[in-house]
Design an enzyme around this catalytic site. Structure first.
Site, short mmCIF file in Angstrom:
data_model
loop_
_atom_site.label_atom_id
_atom_site.label_comp_id
_atom_site.label_asym_id
_atom_site.label_seq_id
_atom_site.Cartn_x
_atom_site.Cartn_y
_atom_site.Cartn_z
N HIS A 178 8.87 -0.56 1.38
CA HIS A 178 7.60 -0.90 0.73
C HIS A 178 7.66 -0.46 -0.72
CE1 HIS A 178 3.36 -2.01 0.62
NE2 HIS A 178 3.30 -1.10 -0.33
N ARG A 229 -10.29 -3.28 -2.75
CA ARG A 229 -9.80 -2.43 -3.84
C ARG A 229 -9.33 -3.26 -5.02
NH1 ARG A 229 -5.18 -0.11 -1.09
NH2 ARG A 229 -4.61 0.78 -3.09
N SER A 253 -3.17 3.29 2.80
CA SER A 253 -3.02 1.84 2.98
C SER A 253 -1.59 1.49 3.38
CB SER A 253 -3.39 1.12 1.68
OG SER A 253 -3.08 -0.25 1.76
N LYS A 265 -0.24 0.77 7.64
CA LYS A 265 0.42 -0.48 8.04
C LYS A 265 1.83 -0.21 8.57
CE LYS A 265 0.00 -2.97 4.24
NZ LYS A 265 -0.96 -2.40 3.28
#
Length: 437
Positions: A91, A177, A192, A196
């Protein structure tokens, strides 16, 4: 008949006030507000106010851990234990020109690791991976869990949207957001991302935490805080987690814009492409392979795998599996304008934020969560930091599908570069530090 409010019930306004005034939220308050927002009992404007209060007042580590757990508990958890190979995911906290997921997922899969790359859409001035992939004709982002598992087993990699059942609280809050100026809140970014990724069920996670003008984290101290918080959240949940701090003071590669970044990614998979995109792809791939624990991980040469063409072949299979045509022409905005250098010199700085903003204004991003994006809009830069340019040389080419957007795109790029007539050409290093075991 309505009775007195029980201890398990709360009032959103009281919770907002608590955080606004610098207080800590209790576990019970956090559980309630996340659940109530997911169900629609807390309105968008109330959650917007709470998000702003969190941005301004921060959260204690205990609050962040509980907030993350509540986000995970808002939906289902995936299970990849049936796959025949280990899983690893990456990520990025987002940056201008950051198309790394596109070449990275097939490269790591070509090394024998399953890559469930659940991705998002555009957030502010940075592009979303799904928006980029949707520039490929026919490609679809929405897959069922069963489709995802089949593709991971048969192909080895999947880039898709997180299902509605996976951390649904985050899906709502993420979009909110984006349009309320609360993207930069470290507790909300950490929870966040990690809600996930933990719910996704991946065995290993490598985080690319961006630092600089084009990133949400402008300072190394903030980026380090975010990275350390996320690594701690991952490790506490049993996910092998590593973070790289990487430089986003200048945009990555040579393009910012959905279709243009797909084209650049394919160049990298063909063994070419910009040196910085290749460097970061290889660094993250090596971390993912090692963290996955795949058999023989230490002996796998990811650069050799990339140059062999195996990753390109896997990319084509991955695109086709999701309905896309890997040979199709990628859209490019037909309305074009150029920005040229006013003097000669070495390009010592390029404002990544300005470049991202220009791409956004050309149509590559969204101002509201329901806005469409243009596949063909974006910016290409013809010189990057450390290179010499001559007066009159084209620095940027702007593309858009909407002619009236061109002027604002060009205006945004005025002053986006710094040229030094006395400087010597140089090469900058992308990777600042590594955090984790």
């Amino acid at each position: 008949m309505l009775g007195a409010m029980s201890s398990s019930q709360h009032d959103a306004v009281d919770i907002i006030r608590t955080k606004r005034d610098g207080g800590c939220l209790t576990d019970d308050q956090i559980d309630w507000v996340i659940d109530a927002y997911t169900r629609g009992d807390v309105a968008d404007e109330q959650m917007s106010a709470l998000a702003m209060a969190i941005l301004l007042q921060g959260m204690e580590p205990r609050e962040i851990e509980r907030w993350t757990a509540a986000m995970i508990a808002s939906g289902e958890r995936m299970d990849f234990s049936t796959l025949s190979r280990p899983t690893a995911d990456k990520h990025s906290t987002g940056g201008v020109g950051d198309k790394i997921t596109l070449p990275l997922a097939p490269l790591v899969a070509a090394c024998g690791v399953a890559v469930p790359q659940l991705s998002g859409r555009g957030l502010g001035h940075t592009g979303g991976t799904l928006d980029k992939m949707e520039a490929i004709p026919g490609w679809r982002a929405e897959l069922s869990n069963d489709e995802m598992l089949v593709q991971l087993e048969e192909v080895g990699a999947v880039v898709c949207a997180a299902g509605a059942g996976l951390a649904p609280a985050d899906k709502k809050l993420y979009a909110l957001r984006d349009v309320t100026g609360t993207v930069e809140a470290i507790p909300l970014i950490a929870s966040s991302i990690m809600s996930k990724k933990i719910a996704e069920g991946t065995g290993a996670l490598v985080l690319d935490v961006k630092v600089g003008s084009g990133a949400f984290m402008k300072t190394e101290a903030d980026a380090r805080e975010l990275a350390e918080r996320m690594v701690a959240l991952g490790e506490a949940a049993g996910v092998r987690t590593v973070a790289l701090l990487t430089d986003m003071s200048a945009p990555l590669g040579r393009t910012a814009g959905n279709g243009m970044e797909v084209t650049e990614s394919v160049e990298v998979l063909r063994g070419g492409g910009p040196a910085d995109v290749r460097e970061l792809t290889l660094a993250l791939a090596q971390e993912m392979v090692l963290a996955s624990g795949v058999e023989g991980a230490a002996e796998i040469d990811v650069e050799q795998v990339l140059d062999s063409g195996a990753a390109l072949e896997l990319w084509e299979r991955m695109i086709a599996a999701q309905g896309g045509d890997p040979a199709a022409e990628i859209p490019r905005g037909e309305h074009v304008a150029e920005v040229t250098a006013e003097e000669s010199g070495v390009l010592t700085a390029m404002d990544a934020y300005q470049v991202g903003l220009a791409a956004w204004r050309l149509g590559a991003g969204r101002a509201r969560k329901e806005d469409p994006v243009q596949a063909g809009a974006g910016v290409r830069w013809h010189a990057t930091v450390g290179e010499r340019v001559e007066a009159g040389q084209v620095l940027f080419t702007c593309h858009t599908e909407t002619a009236e957007r061109l002027d604002r795109g060009v205006e945004t790029l005025a002053g986006a570069v710094t040229l030094d007539p006395q400087a010597e050409p140089f090469t900058r290093s992308l990777i600042i530090d590594r955090i984790g075991r």
